[in-house]
Enzyme design. Structure first.
Site, PDB file in Angstrom:
ATOM      1  N   CYS A  51       0.847  -1.189   0.000  1.00  0.00           N
ATOM      2  CA  CYS A  51       0.000   0.000   0.000  1.00  0.00           C
ATOM      3  C   CYS A  51       0.881   1.238   0.000  1.00  0.00           C
ATOM      4  O   CYS A  51       0.387   2.352   0.124  1.00  0.00           O
ATOM      5  CB  CYS A  51      -0.927  -0.002   1.211  1.00  0.00           C
ATOM      6  SG  CYS A  51      -0.093   0.288   2.778  1.00  0.00           S
ATOM      7  N   CYS A  54       4.798   1.545   4.017  1.00  0.00           N
ATOM      8  CA  CYS A  54       6.141   1.438   4.606  1.00  0.00           C
ATOM      9  C   CYS A  54       7.079   2.483   4.007  1.00  0.00           C
ATOM     10  O   CYS A  54       7.940   3.012   4.708  1.00  0.00           O
ATOM     11  CB  CYS A  54       6.689   0.024   4.425  1.00  0.00           C
ATOM     12  SG  CYS A  54       5.822  -1.203   5.430  1.00  0.00           S
ATOM     13  N   CYS A 155       3.609  -7.436   5.150  1.00  0.00           N
ATOM     14  CA  CYS A 155       3.224  -8.104   3.897  1.00  0.00           C
ATOM     15  C   CYS A 155       4.424  -8.825   3.294  1.00  0.00           C
ATOM     16  O   CYS A 155       4.337  -9.993   2.921  1.00  0.00           O
ATOM     17  CB  CYS A 155       2.659  -7.103   2.894  1.00  0.00           C
ATOM     18  SG  CYS A 155       1.151  -6.285   3.428  1.00  0.00           S
ATOM     19  N   CYS A 188       2.946  -2.775  10.445  1.00  0.00           N
ATOM     20  CA  CYS A 188       1.990  -2.357   9.421  1.00  0.00           C
ATOM     21  C   CYS A 188       1.638  -0.889   9.644  1.00  0.00           C
ATOM     22  O   CYS A 188       0.605  -0.592  10.196  1.00  0.00           O
ATOM     23  CB  CYS A 188       0.757  -3.256   9.463  1.00  0.00           C
ATOM     24  SG  CYS A 188      -0.222  -3.217   7.965  1.00  0.00           S
ATOM     25  N   HIS A 225       3.403  -6.181  25.912  1.00  0.00           N
ATOM     26  CA  HIS A 225       2.700  -6.178  27.199  1.00  0.00           C
ATOM     27  C   HIS A 225       3.663  -5.933  28.367  1.00  0.00           C
ATOM     28  O   HIS A 225       3.401  -5.104  29.240  1.00  0.00           O
ATOM     29  CB  HIS A 225       1.957  -7.501  27.373  1.00  0.00           C
ATOM     30  CG  HIS A 225       1.397  -7.705  28.739  1.00  0.00           C
ATOM     31  ND1 HIS A 225       0.262  -7.067  29.177  1.00  0.00           N
ATOM     32  CD2 HIS A 225       1.836  -8.459  29.786  1.00  0.00           C
ATOM     33  CE1 HIS A 225       0.015  -7.427  30.427  1.00  0.00           C
ATOM     34  NE2 HIS A 225       0.958  -8.267  30.817  1.00  0.00           N
ATOM     35  N   CYS A 228       4.682  -2.357  28.624  1.00  0.00           N
ATOM     36  CA  CYS A 228       3.601  -1.406  28.364  1.00  0.00           C
ATOM     37  C   CYS A 228       3.426  -0.421  29.513  1.00  0.00           C
ATOM     38  O   CYS A 228       3.653  -0.751  30.671  1.00  0.00           O
ATOM     39  CB  CYS A 228       2.304  -2.186  28.151  1.00  0.00           C
ATOM     40  SG  CYS A 228       0.890  -1.135  27.811  1.00  0.00           S
ATOM     41  N   CYS A 248      -5.807  -0.858  31.601  1.00  0.00           N
ATOM     42  CA  CYS A 248      -5.292  -1.871  30.670  1.00  0.00           C
ATOM     43  C   CYS A 248      -6.369  -2.228  29.655  1.00  0.00           C
ATOM     44  O   CYS A 248      -7.550  -2.380  29.978  1.00  0.00           O
ATOM     45  CB  CYS A 248      -4.878  -3.114  31.458  1.00  0.00           C
ATOM     46  SG  CYS A 248      -4.423  -4.488  30.379  1.00  0.00           S
ATOM     47  N   CYS A 254      -6.705  -5.876  23.239  1.00  0.00           N
ATOM     48  CA  CYS A 254      -5.270  -5.604  23.074  1.00  0.00           C
ATOM     49  C   CYS A 254      -4.473  -6.899  22.855  1.00  0.00           C
ATOM     50  O   CYS A 254      -4.613  -7.856  23.604  1.00  0.00           O
ATOM     51  CB  CYS A 254      -4.721  -4.878  24.295  1.00  0.00           C
ATOM     52  SG  CYS A 254      -3.003  -4.386  24.070  1.00  0.00           S
ATOM     53  N   CYS A 263       7.728  -0.678  20.407  1.00  0.00           N
ATOM     54  CA  CYS A 263       6.836   0.494  20.387  1.00  0.00           C
ATOM     55  C   CYS A 263       6.659   1.163  21.758  1.00  0.00           C
ATOM     56  O   CYS A 263       6.624   2.394  21.834  1.00  0.00           O
ATOM     57  CB  CYS A 263       5.456   0.131  19.856  1.00  0.00           C
ATOM     58  SG  CYS A 263       5.455  -0.694  18.269  1.00  0.00           S
ATOM     59  N   CYS A 275       0.263   3.437  19.736  1.00  0.00           N
ATOM     60  CA  CYS A 275      -1.121   2.947  19.689  1.00  0.00           C
ATOM     61  C   CYS A 275      -1.760   2.908  21.073  1.00  0.00           C
ATOM     62  O   CYS A 275      -2.822   3.482  21.311  1.00  0.00           O
ATOM     63  CB  CYS A 275      -1.163   1.571  19.030  1.00  0.00           C
ATOM     64  SG  CYS A 275      -0.632   1.623  17.299  1.00  0.00           S
ATOM     65  N   CYS A 282      -3.572  -2.659  20.992  1.00  0.00           N
ATOM     66  CA  CYS A 282      -2.564  -3.106  20.020  1.00  0.00           C
ATOM     67  C   CYS A 282      -3.210  -4.151  19.116  1.00  0.00           C
ATOM     68  O   CYS A 282      -3.914  -5.044  19.591  1.00  0.00           O
ATOM     69  CB  CYS A 282      -1.377  -3.704  20.769  1.00  0.00           C
ATOM     70  SG  CYS A 282      -0.232  -4.656  19.751  1.00  0.00           S
ATOM     71  N   CYS A 285       0.471  -5.930  14.861  1.00  0.00           N
ATOM     72  CA  CYS A 285       0.814  -5.833  13.441  1.00  0.00           C
ATOM     73  C   CYS A 285       2.230  -6.280  13.101  1.00  0.00           C
ATOM     74  O   CYS A 285       2.568  -6.391  11.930  1.00  0.00           O
ATOM     75  CB  CYS A 285       0.552  -4.418  12.918  1.00  0.00           C
ATOM     76  SG  CYS A 285       1.744  -3.180  13.461  1.00  0.00           S
TER      77      CYS A 285
END
Lengths: 321, 499
Positions: A51, A54, A155, A188, A225, A228, A248, A254, A263, A275, A282, A285
């Site tokens: 798409c 990236c 992908c 993603c 997790h 997090c 949470c 999640c 992340c 996110c 989450c 991805c």
């Protein structure tokens, strides 16, 4: 003696471009630049069933800036979204690199590769005699002579959404199609730091240490997790009941417990947010099982994947004793 | 490219494949006779099957999955999917939720328009430096004075920084970008805290300054130097706009208006008049002429009559163009006063009348003016946010329902349609902007908007077909955005290589 790219970078000063792009028009500056660019392995960036997300994500790189990446870190001979050339000129750029830099170029693939019906669900150009070239053809032809193969995004790394059930086009990962060792940078999209950092590592030291799914451990080695901002909430049974609530997010779907990426610490878009920071579950991805194995995205994770509760003291308790 | 076949002594075929600097995979084939394009075919060359993949899934996943149709305008698919789900689940976002969704989408409008002009389209008018990735390139028609050209090249770099800041701004309420996370049925998960509002505003002000002081002047400089492109790339002259940026809680009032302009007359939009044709597309003929409410996606990759895997959406069976030009013109014709002022200002600068908008430069100008209008409006929206008030209402998936979500992506009219059965997706249909613009001939034989716009384009040098790529890119095609895309191969009678 030719000036190496590194000499040139020293000359420009680390970190900043040092010259405005229009100074390319000064012939002597251009000469230095060409000599510098010649020192680095050429990069071919192909898009299959992608798409372009990236590529757009890579544009968001902060340190170094995208201009530095394109002009200093890598020498992009082909990228369908940024290159000036088109049609035959663009195809020639690939062939030239393939012939002149066999064994030296870095092959980057964004997007999955469909194999159903001989690959006709994604053609990426045509040969000089008018035959369609599929991404399948290109991947198979270019992979054996690449110094390194990098799959950017879920992908290319694992099939991603095009490979989601019922996989209408037979979408496959780069590794499945080429049978080669592939550096997978899922997500993603993939985070720009994961792309730039991995490329620099490949250029300087070769392949970084990979996990069982072909991901560099330096970026994907930690569990979402367990790192997090809501880890404390989970272990103290403080749950968000509705979307946009604090707490949470595990009961709202999640997939942090099954997902590996940095992340929670790295954050996105120059560290602005991420996110779960935006109080959204989450969606997993970066996982090979995305999307089928991480959906429904708003349904709670299966019980057997629910992490054990860990007795932890809050910061306050720790300080008090 | 520059591959040509000689049909007759005067007739030459030029195929450009891949057409780069667009999002996705596109092939353009034109026939040139006596230096003018006389026929054109636009072919999408990729198919992934999103509508098929969505079947049987939790409808709420559509918001995440459809964003991955296009990584350049995922926010627009998130908006279409969320409105679609709001409609099917029977919920209305609270005021904060509506405004924050607008701000996220608006941030991506600014990103997309700036990216399109500087990084995708400008290199057709501005001569880049003689270094990769700026070479190789077409040669022979770069006309900007040296100083102006050099300034535009520097702005290429500045624009990279600005578009990045647009995404940072978006992530404040979106979580991350591309493919933001926070939209959900009933609103948005993120909260409207004062520090977030401030952060957003600070970035927005810098972006606004770039639009006013750099982007718009550069578009005007290009237009002044290439005035012939006010009459090249005219197109079908019918326009469709689904309208975008809700200004009330009833899906009624929109910043950029909803409506159509058909055969010289403005009218309101009736979604039931949208139908998709597949006679020349690689889909089964049994699915021809359906409204997306009843639409089907049955690929037929070996179908002989097909030459693209784009379906051909039509409004009232007629060819319509989508995009900033359509939105600005429809808003202009329905009395949007700021739009009228902006458009009239540019037209008077060029001593042109409104029909000059139907052109390559008209599309670029409409895009730049819209960028300013959206940015200015976002400042107002930010001040309307109320911290600590709700951003989202709870929702649940009904056993059975249907939904429609109409919005506008930066590239044009975007619609999602869903049917829900047993709480799962029974049918999901998407019409993207590039479906409208890059569509092949429909079942009545009418050429698509880009195909029509190519007719009459002058081609002085078949090895460097500048006008062809300038026309195509003025539409900002976003081919992965076209859900129905696949390859085909036209037979050439004879050919030789130019390159």
């Amino acid at each position: 003696m030719p000036i190496t790219r590194r000499d040139f970078l020293k000359h420009c000063g680390a970190g900043t471009l040092g010259i405005a792009l229009s100074q390319f028009y000064l012939p002597e500056v251009l000469k230095i630049f060409e000599a510098a660019a010649a020192g680095e392995p050429p990069v071919l960036w192909l898009q299959g069933q992608s798409c372009t997300g990236c590529s757009v994500s890579l544009l968001n790189t902060v340190h170094p800036s995208i201009a530095d990446v394109l002009l200093k870190v890598i020498s992009v001979k082909f990228h369908p979204t940024v290159m000036a050339a088109q049609g035959d000129l663009a195809i020639s750029a690939i062939e030239k690199t393939y012939k002149e830099n066999a064994g030296k170029y870095i092959l980057i693939v964004e997007g999955s590769i469909p194999i159903k019906d001989g690959g006709i669900h994604c053609t990426v150009g045509e040969t000089h005699d008018g035959k369609p070239i599929t991404i399948l053809d290109w991947a198979k032809k270019l992979a054996p002579k690449a110094a390194a193969i990098v799959a950017v995004g879920t992908c290319a790394a694992y099939g991603g959404i095009p490979g989601g059930a019922p996989n209408p086009t037979g979408a496959k990962s780069v590794k499945e199609v080429t049978g080669k060792t592939v550096l997978n940078l899922p997500g993603c999209p993939a985070h720009p730091d994961w792309i730039v950092g991995s490329l620099v590592h490949v250029l300087r030291f070769g392949l970084p240490a990979l996990d069982e799914h072909g991901r560099p451990k330096m970026f994907y080695g930690k569990n979402i997790h367990e790192n997090c901002q809501n880890y404390f909430h989970y272990n103290n049974d403080t749950y968000a009941e509705n979307l946009s609530d604090e707490g949470c997010l595990i009961n709202l779907g999640c997939k942090g417990p099954q997902t590996y990426a940095d992340c929670p610490k790295r954050h996105w878009n120059n560290g602005v947010n991420w996110c779960i920071g935006a109080k959204a579950p989450c969606i997993g991805c970066t996982q090979p099982e995305f999307p089928d194995g991480t959906s429904p995205m708003y349904a709670a994770i299966q019980d057997e994947l629910r992490p054990k509760k860990v007795k932890i003291n809050s910061l306050e308790n720790t300080l008090v004793g | 490219m520059a591959e040509m076949s000689v049909k007759t002594k005067e007739k030459k075929k030029i195929i450009i494949d891949p057409l780069t600097r667009i999002e996705g995979h596109l092939k353009i084939e034109v026939e040139v006779e006596n230096g003018v394009v006389v026929d054109a075919h636009s072919t999408g060359t990729m198919f992934r099957g999103f509508e098929i993949i969505l079947q049987g899934r939790d409808p709420r996943d559509a918001q995440h999955l459809t964003q991955r149709i296009c990584g350049v305008c995922p926010a627009s698919h998130a908006m279409a999917a969320s409105k679609n789900l709001d409609n099917a689940l029977g919920v209305t976002p609270p005021i904060n939720g509506r405004i924050m969704r607008n701000l996220v989408l608006g941030a991506n409008y600014l990103q997309s328009h700036i990216l399109h002009f500087y990084h995708l389209a400008a290199l057709d008018f501005v001569k880049g430096p003689d270094a990769a990735p700026f070479i190789p390139r077409y040669e022979g028609d770069y006309r900007l004075p040296e100083k102006v050209n050099a300034a535009c090249v520097d702005h290429y770099l500045k624009a990279l920084d600005i578009r990045k800041k647009c995404h940072e701004m978006l992530a404040i309420f979106g979580g991350k970008m591309p493919c933001h996370i926070s939209f959900c049925p009933g609103g948005i998960t993120e909260s409207a805290d004062s520090d977030k509002i401030t952060n957003f505003m600070w970035r927005l002000k810098e972006i606004q300054a770039f639009i006013n002081d750099v982007y718009i002047p550069d578009v005007i400089a290009v237009a002044e130097t290439y005035p012939d492109y006010f009459s090249i790339g005219v197109g079908c002259k019918n326009l469709v706009s689904f309208g975008v940026f809700d200004l009330d809680q009833k899906d009624d009032k929109k910043l950029l208006h909803r409506g159509v302009y058909t055969d010289g007359k403005a009218a309101s939009l009736d979604p039931d008049k949208i139908t998709e044709y597949v006679k020349n597309s690689w889909f089964e003929d049994s699915t021809d002429g359906l409204n997306p409410k009843f639409g089907e996606t049955k690929p037929a990759p070996r179908k002989k009559a097909g030459y693209s895997f784009l379906k051909s959406p039509r409004y009232d069976k007629k060819v319509h163009e989508a995009g900033p030009l359509s939105r600005m013109a429809v808003s202009y014709l329905t009395g949007e006063s700021t739009v009228k002022k902006l458009v009239d200002g540019v037209l008077s600068h060029f001593k042109a009348n409104i029909t000059a908008l139907f052109s390559v430069l008209g599309r670029h100008a409409a895009r730049a003016l819209e960028c300013k209008f959206v940015a200015d409006s976002m400042v107002d929206w930010l001040t309307q946010l109320k911290p600590e008030e709700p951003t989202c209402v709870p929702s649940s998936v009904p056993n059975r329902s249907t939904g429609i979500g109409l919005t506008e992506a930066p590239r044009g009219a975007l619609g999602h349609w869903v049917s829900i059965e047993n709480q799962k997706v029974a049918r999901y249909q998407v019409i993207t902007p590039t479906n409208w613009n890059a569509s092949p001939r429909d079942s009545m034989g009418q050429m698509g908007p880009i195909e029509q716009a190519l007719l009459g384009a002058p081609v002085k040098d078949p090895e460097n077909p500048f006008s062809v790529i300038r026309v195509v890119r003025s539409f900002d095609p976003c081919l992965a955005c076209s859900v129905h895309v696949m390859n085909t191969k036209k037979k050439l009678l004879a050919k030789y290589r130019v390159a």
